[in-house]
Design an enzyme around this catalytic site. Structure first.
Site, PDB file in Angstrom:
ATOM      1  N   HIS A 107       0.865  -1.188   0.000  1.00 21.04           N
ATOM      2  CA  HIS A 107       0.000   0.000   0.000  1.00 21.04           C
ATOM      3  C   HIS A 107       0.900   1.236   0.000  1.00 21.04           C
ATOM      4  CE1 HIS A 107       0.710  -0.943   4.257  1.00 21.04           C
ATOM      5  NE2 HIS A 107       0.505   0.327   4.537  1.00 21.04           N
ATOM      6  N   HIS A 109       1.885   3.527   2.265  1.00 26.27           N
ATOM      7  CA  HIS A 109       2.674   3.984   3.412  1.00 26.27           C
ATOM      8  C   HIS A 109       4.178   3.788   3.181  1.00 26.27           C
ATOM      9  CE1 HIS A 109      -0.934   3.557   6.412  1.00 26.27           C
ATOM     10  NE2 HIS A 109      -1.011   4.634   5.653  1.00 26.27           N
ATOM     11  N   ASP A 111       6.463   2.399   4.952  1.00 19.33           N
ATOM     12  CA  ASP A 111       7.062   1.104   5.258  1.00 19.33           C
ATOM     13  C   ASP A 111       6.823   0.086   4.154  1.00 19.33           C
ATOM     14  OD1 ASP A 111       4.357   0.994   5.807  1.00 19.33           O
ATOM     15  OD2 ASP A 111       4.555  -0.045   7.721  1.00 19.33           O
ATOM     16  N   HIS A 170      -6.241  -2.156   6.651  1.00 17.19           N
ATOM     17  CA  HIS A 170      -5.265  -1.270   7.292  1.00 17.19           C
ATOM     18  C   HIS A 170      -5.206   0.069   6.559  1.00 17.19           C
ATOM     19  CE1 HIS A 170      -1.482   0.208   8.926  1.00 17.19           C
ATOM     20  NE2 HIS A 170      -1.046   0.333   7.680  1.00 17.19           N
ATOM     21  N   CYS A 189       0.175  -5.229   5.990  1.00 19.52           N
ATOM     22  CA  CYS A 189      -0.295  -4.675   7.254  1.00 19.52           C
ATOM     23  C   CYS A 189      -1.765  -4.956   7.562  1.00 19.52           C
ATOM     24  CB  CYS A 189      -0.043  -3.171   7.294  1.00 19.52           C
ATOM     25  SG  CYS A 189       1.707  -2.741   7.252  1.00 19.52           S
ATOM     26  N   LYS A 192      -2.226  -9.312  10.944  1.00 18.21           N
ATOM     27  CA  LYS A 192      -1.491  -9.089  12.190  1.00 18.21           C
ATOM     28  C   LYS A 192      -0.834 -10.378  12.675  1.00 18.21           C
ATOM     29  CE  LYS A 192      -2.701  -4.881  12.056  1.00 18.21           C
ATOM     30  NZ  LYS A 192      -1.683  -3.886  11.691  1.00 18.21           N
ATOM     31  N   ASN A 201      -1.788   0.970  13.601  1.00 16.52           N
ATOM     32  CA  ASN A 201      -2.075   2.309  13.106  1.00 16.52           C
ATOM     33  C   ASN A 201      -3.372   2.316  12.297  1.00 16.52           C
ATOM     34  OD1 ASN A 201      -2.009   4.903  12.029  1.00 16.52           O
ATOM     35  ND2 ASN A 201      -0.425   4.400  10.516  1.00 16.52           N
ATOM     36  N   HIS A 231       4.191  -6.490   9.895  1.00 16.60           N
ATOM     37  CA  HIS A 231       5.079  -6.318  11.042  1.00 16.60           C
ATOM     38  C   HIS A 231       4.949  -7.549  11.941  1.00 16.60           C
ATOM     39  CE1 HIS A 231       5.393  -2.071   9.885  1.00 16.60           C
ATOM     40  NE2 HIS A 231       4.077  -2.103   9.756  1.00 16.60           N
TER      41      HIS A 231
END
Length: 255
Positions: A107, A109, A111, A170, A189, A192, A201, A231
């Site tokens: 996506h 973001h 990261d 997310h 993301c 999980k 977030n 993550h």
């Protein structure tokens, strides 16, 4: 630096325990640089974690996937900046003796595509959800080269990288990538880790849409052997089910 190393050791311990719980072998771990480690999942797939400075969120372990086939490499998500991405690319081309040709961000973001401009300077082609392209253009970020809606299969030699947009989660634009030959699902993301107690977030999240999105992923990939979150520790389908359970609890708690 000591704090980062302790975090990395803790992360890799959880990673190993997660695989042990599924009766999987312990794979080779390779140190690329301080705070960056690669784990060999198969002869064609390498998982990496990079502990990156994410501003107000601090130092965050950011996951990605490296796929190698017929002398070419595809990278799913970059580290959070050009400098860290350059380190990883150097290792890919020297350590794997293969050329990085393809990049797919999960996506918009940092990261996921924080190192996109570096890859573009190196001639790496990038493929992204059209929504991701629209968002990067709106936010004046580096823009991926080629867009798709719904789904796209990117070829890496004879290896299929099946990109799929199941809906918002997310972020409104997050995708998953399925590698059928390896039975690996890169969830990013929207998925999980099993130790997660919260959804992370939510500043750009589509919380109401997320449960139906994760249901689509659960139903579409029943054969996933390894599931990689954005993550934290990787695992199997239990990551998808754990994410769904947390979403149910979150929705029940909402007024």
């Amino acid at each position: 630096m000591k704090h980062q190393n302790l975090l990395l050791i803790a992360f890799l311990s959880v990673f190993s325990l997660s695989l042990n719980a599924q009766n999987k072998e312990i794979f080779d771990k390779i140190t690329v640089a301080p705070g960056m480690e690669v784990v060999k999942l198969s002869s064609k797939a390498y998982f990496y974690v990079s502990y990156d400075d994410m501003g107000s969120f601090g130092i965050v372990p950011c996951n990605g996937l490296i796929l190698v086939n017929d002398g070419e490499v595809a990278l799913l998500d970059t580290p959070a900046n050009n400098e860290r991405t350059a380190i990883l690319m150097d290792w890919i081309e020297q350590g794997l003796q293969a050329k990085l040709t393809t990049f797919i961000p999960n996506h918009w973001h940092g990261d996921c595509l924080g190192g996109l401009s570096y890859l573009q300077k190196k001639g790496v082609k990038s493929y992204a959800n059209q929504m991701t392209i629209d968002l990067t253009r709106e936010k004046k970020l580096p823009i991926p080269d080629y867009g798709f809606t719904d789904s796209l299969t990117v070829k890496l030699g004879d290896m299929d990288l099946c990109c799929y947009y199941p809906g918002g989660g997310h972020s409104t634009d997050n995708i998953v990538v399925w590698i059928p030959s390896e039975k690996i699902l890169f969830g990013g993301c929207m998925v999980k880790e099993v130790r997660a107690t919260g959804l992370g977030n939510l500043s750009d999240a589509a919380v109401n849409e997320w449960p139906s999105t994760i249901d689509k992923v659960i139903n579409k990939y029943p054969d996933a052997r390894i599931v990689i979150p954005g993550h934290g520790a990787i695992g199997g389908r239990e990551l998808l089910l754990h994410t769904r359970e947390m979403l149910e609890k979150n929705n029940k708690s909402m007024p």
